[in-house]
Motif scaffolding. Structure first.
Motif, PDB file in Angstrom:
ATOM      1  N   LYS B 135       4.351   5.015   0.287  1.00 22.71           N
ATOM      2  CA  LYS B 135       4.059   3.942  -0.158  1.00 22.71           C
ATOM      3  C   LYS B 135       3.316   3.067   0.642  1.00 22.71           C
ATOM      4  N   VAL B 136       3.349   3.198   1.894  1.00 21.24           N
ATOM      5  CA  VAL B 136       2.732   1.904   2.606  1.00 21.24           C
ATOM      6  C   VAL B 136       1.014   2.790   2.543  1.00 21.24           C
ATOM      7  N   ILE B 137       0.828   4.147   2.615  1.00 20.36           N
ATOM      8  CA  ILE B 137      -0.383   4.784   2.801  1.00 20.36           C
ATOM      9  C   ILE B 137      -1.289   4.367   1.306  1.00 20.36           C
ATOM     10  N   ILE B 138      -0.226   4.493   0.154  1.00 17.54           N
ATOM     11  CA  ILE B 138      -0.874   4.332  -1.063  1.00 17.54           C
ATOM     12  C   ILE B 138      -1.277   2.798  -1.366  1.00 17.54           C
ATOM     13  N   MET B 139      -0.543   1.742  -0.748  1.00 12.92           N
ATOM     14  CA  MET B 139      -0.732   0.417  -0.751  1.00 12.92           C
ATOM     15  C   MET B 139      -2.201   0.031  -0.007  1.00 12.92           C
ATOM     16  N   GLN B 140      -2.235   0.683   1.054  1.00  9.97           N
ATOM     17  CA  GLN B 140      -3.424   0.311   2.027  1.00  9.97           C
ATOM     18  C   GLN B 140      -4.903   0.927   0.871  1.00  9.97           C
ATOM     19  N   ALA B 141      -4.567   1.807   0.326  1.00  5.25           N
ATOM     20  CA  ALA B 141      -5.544   2.323  -0.499  1.00  5.25           C
ATOM     21  C   ALA B 141      -5.766   1.217  -1.841  1.00  5.25           C
ATOM     22  N   MET B 142      -4.815   0.410  -1.936  1.00  5.31           N
ATOM     23  CA  MET B 142      -5.064  -0.616  -3.105  1.00  5.31           C
ATOM     24  C   MET B 142      -5.089  -1.856  -2.890  1.00  5.31           C
ATOM     25  N   LEU B 143      -5.543  -2.317  -1.485  1.00  5.37           N
ATOM     26  CA  LEU B 143      -5.944  -3.491  -1.138  1.00  5.37           C
ATOM     27  C   LEU B 143      -6.741  -4.173  -1.694  1.00  5.37           C
ATOM     28  N   GLU B 144      -7.875  -3.551  -2.176  1.00  4.88           N
ATOM     29  CA  GLU B 144      -8.877  -4.423  -3.329  1.00  4.88           C
ATOM     30  C   GLU B 144      -8.232  -3.850  -4.680  1.00  4.88           C
ATOM     31  N   GLU B 145      -8.559  -4.852  -5.594  1.00  5.19           N
ATOM     32  CA  GLU B 145      -7.779  -4.491  -7.157  1.00  5.19           C
ATOM     33  C   GLU B 145      -8.556  -3.101  -7.357  1.00  5.19           C
ATOM     34  N   THR B 146      -7.750  -2.352  -7.901  1.00  5.49           N
ATOM     35  CA  THR B 146      -8.067  -0.925  -8.170  1.00  5.49           C
ATOM     36  C   THR B 146      -7.921  -0.484  -9.704  1.00  5.49           C
ATOM     37  N   ASP B 147      -8.980   0.194 -10.220  1.00  3.90           N
ATOM     38  CA  ASP B 147      -8.719   0.672 -11.501  1.00  3.90           C
ATOM     39  C   ASP B 147      -8.292   2.209 -11.632  1.00  3.90           C
ATOM     40  N   LEU B 148      -8.838   2.890 -10.319  1.00  2.06           N
ATOM     41  CA  LEU B 148      -8.677   4.334 -10.300  1.00  2.06           C
ATOM     42  C   LEU B 148      -8.165   4.638  -8.877  1.00  2.06           C
ATOM     43  N   LEU B 149      -6.909   5.219  -9.030  1.00  2.37           N
ATOM     44  CA  LEU B 149      -6.379   5.743  -7.537  1.00  2.37           C
ATOM     45  C   LEU B 149      -6.270   7.261  -7.571  1.00  2.37           C
ATOM     46  N   ILE B 150      -6.820   7.464  -6.493  1.00  3.21           N
ATOM     47  CA  ILE B 150      -7.140   9.063  -6.149  1.00  3.21           C
ATOM     48  C   ILE B 150      -6.215   9.564  -4.963  1.00  3.21           C
ATOM     49  N   MET B 151      -5.340  10.414  -5.212  1.00  2.46           N
ATOM     50  CA  MET B 151      -4.315  10.726  -4.041  1.00  2.46           C
ATOM     51  C   MET B 151      -4.419  12.191  -3.874  1.00  2.46           C
ATOM     52  N   ASP B 152      -4.632  12.623  -2.675  1.00  2.00           N
ATOM     53  CA  ASP B 152      -4.604  14.002  -2.432  1.00  2.00           C
ATOM     54  C   ASP B 152      -3.424  14.609  -1.683  1.00  2.00           C
TER      55      ASP B 152
END
Ligand code: ADP
Ligand code: MG
Lengths: 236, 299
Positions: B135-152
């Protein structure tokens, strides 16, 4: 850049990887000065060489401090790979600066030198430490995990390059008569020569400063090469 | 359904290895898309291209008809040592990004809320379970407003509980209008929440379908159409899942439409000079034939 510097430093401190090299260095300082009095430049020359080796240790631990997975994320946030590595080098230099100051100030504070300490001794002493710090960082960078896959090779590589540099500086071997090599080989011997003049002088020739300057320039060139090489590598 | 991401004829090679060859597809917004495929089939490469981290050798990736999309990218990483609390770590990363401090603090507060991590915000991440680290790793990817989240490979290494929790998280992200694209090497995982599965096989996206446990039955239709006909108006109504050039200036177009809409869509295509190559129910083909048989028996 400020954010990167803070984060990397905090991470280094929190991982406690600084403890072994720093405590070994402090211990050697204490042991070296147990008997008094001590010659000034000779002592500084010795501790600067110790610091030269300790900084190899510090450099590897700082460059390996961040978890490799996290490092990928941090570089993504920094949007700038060379900035990321520059910040790491600056952190190494910062730790080296503190240790240089400790090494220079410690014997003065505890009054373990022979009488006759001059400001010029302190200046030369500091330059001797800090120039070798930067040189050690520059040489050690090339054995970090960015360029050397296995951890064991990192350690052997750093120890070898530092020992070889020292050996070449001391040996005055025939190969040093080849002009080009004196420019290519790590300029460790300048520092050693400067420091072996004894304590009875009151001023230093400009050449001495030029030689220190060369050590810094040589190191900065290596550091630049390192940063360019690692930022070009497409590891993501 | 508006098209969010469109790949047009995308090709990617590494030295001699072809990863994708002339792939075209479109992904609608506010959906959860899973990319499935064997190891080394090119899932990560596709994600990196969508995330803008690598460029395709040829072809185009178009977002929202050219408008900028704010992308958060979560690489396939499993960090072990994070000697910070979530709040500390996110603050550092935000500062490294150069986000203004006050805004950053507010953003971190709302992220902690979305991810139900408020209680753990001051615990060192090292002590977290794998799912919480994730979850923390996902949160750091969303620090800026996000429209699209890409997860590998977000599921790798998660236990069953953490997977269920992750599914819930995906749903709540979707409710916040965030589109998600993720890779996954098993089809069965996430079946409940994923809207659409893309399968990469031999450099092609071979099978795409709306994976919904649909309320309404869907039909799969394949048309052949002249290249000169523009589909821009139709694209607003349906999602074209696959396009493939055939010889002599024609192309094959594959799409799924609800049973209800099928007649209307078919008419629109026929009006544009298309010919039907295939029309079949997407799921439960056997049910379809069974009901047919029953019909015969009644007579
Ligand atoms: N940077 C790269 N350089 C060369 N080959 C690569 C690179 N990245 C991926 N590949 C190759 O491309 C193929 C697809 O890789 P990848 O996208 O990571 O697959 P997946 O994520 O589906 O396992 C693999 O054969 C891999 O070896
Ligand atoms: Mg992968």
């Amino acid at each position: 850049m400020k954010g990167l510097l803070h984060y990397q430093f905090a991470n280094y401190i929190r991982t406690h990887k600084y403890v072994p090299p720093v405590s070994v260095f402090i211990m050697i300082l204490i042991i070296n000065y147990t008997f008094i009095p001590n010659p000034i430049l000779d002592s500084y020359s010795f501790t600067s060489l110790v610091l030269f080796f300790i900084m190899g240790w510090v450099t590897i631990t700082i460059l390996h401090a961040e978890d490799q997975g996290l490092q990928q994320l941090t570089i993504l946030h920094a949007k700038n790979k060379s900035g990321y590595y520059l910040a790491l080098v600056i952190n190494c230099a910062f730790v080296g600066l503190i240790l240089s100051i400790v090494a220079v100030v410690y014997p003065i504070v505890f009054h373990v030198f022979k009488p006759g300490l001059l400001t010029i001794h302190i200046v030369i002493g500091f330059l001797a430490h800090f120039s070798l710090v930067i040189l050690s960082i520059a040489l050690s960078l090339f054995f970090t995990r960015e360029l050397v896959k296995s951890n064991v090779n990192s350690w052997w590589g750093v120890i070898s390059i530092l020992v070889v540099s020292l050996a070449l500086a001391v040996a005055k071997a025939d190969i040093l008569k080849v002009k080009i090599l004196t420019w290519i080989l790590p300029p460790l011997r300048y520092s050693l020569e400067i420091m072996s003049v004894g304590d009875k002088f009151t001023s230093v020739p400009v050449l001495v400063y030029a030689q220190f300057a060369w050590i810094f320039i040589y190191s900065l060139i290596l550091i630049t090469i390192f940063i360019v090489v690692v930022s070009k590598s497409r590891k993501l | 359904m508006d098209v969010f991401i469109e790949l047009k004829n995308v090709t990617k090679k590494f030295k001699n290895i072809s990863v994708l060859e002339g792939v075209s597809l479109s992904i609608p917004s506010r959906e959860i898309t899973a990319i499935v495929g064997k190891n080394g089939s090119g899932k990560s490469t596709l994600l990196k291209m969508i995330g803008g981290l690598t460029k395709p050798d040829s072809g185009q990736i178009i977002f929202q008809n050219g408008e900028p999309v704010r992308i958060g990218y979560v690489p396939e990483v499993t960090p072990v040592v994070i000697p910070f609390t979530p709040r500390e770590y996110l603050t550092y990363m935000g500062k490294i990004r150069g986000l203004p401090i006050e805004w950053l603090q507010k953003r971190i507060n709302s992220l902690l809320e979305i991810f139900h991590m408020e209680e753990n915000q001051n615990t060192r991440i090292e002590h977290f379970s794998k799912g919480m680290k994730q979850k923390v790793i996902i949160m750091q990817a969303m620090l800026e407003e996000t429209d699209l989240l890409i997860m590998d490979e977000p599921l790798s290494g998660l236990d069953l509980n953490a997977q269920t929790e992750f599914e819930r998280l995906l749903i709540s992200l979707k409710e916040r209008d965030i589109s998600v694209i993720l890779t996954c090497h098993e089809t069965r995982l996430l079946e409940k929440v994923v809207d659409r599965i893309l399968v990469i096989h031999q450099c092609q996206i071979t099978y795409t379908r709306n994976q919904h446990i649909q309320d309404e039955p869907m039909n799969r239709i394949v048309f052949e159409l002249s290249n000169t006909v523009s589909l821009n108006l139709l694209r607003e109504k349906v999602t074209i899942e696959k396009e493939k050039e055939t010889s002599s200036g024609h192309r094959l177009i594959e799409l799924s439409v609800s049973k209800e809409q099928t007649n209307k869509i078919v008419r629109e295509f026929l009006d544009r000079g298309a010919t039907i190559q295939l029309l079949a129910p997407l799921e439960g083909e056997n049910d379809f034939y069974d009901s047919f048989k029953k019909g015969v028996e009644i007579q």
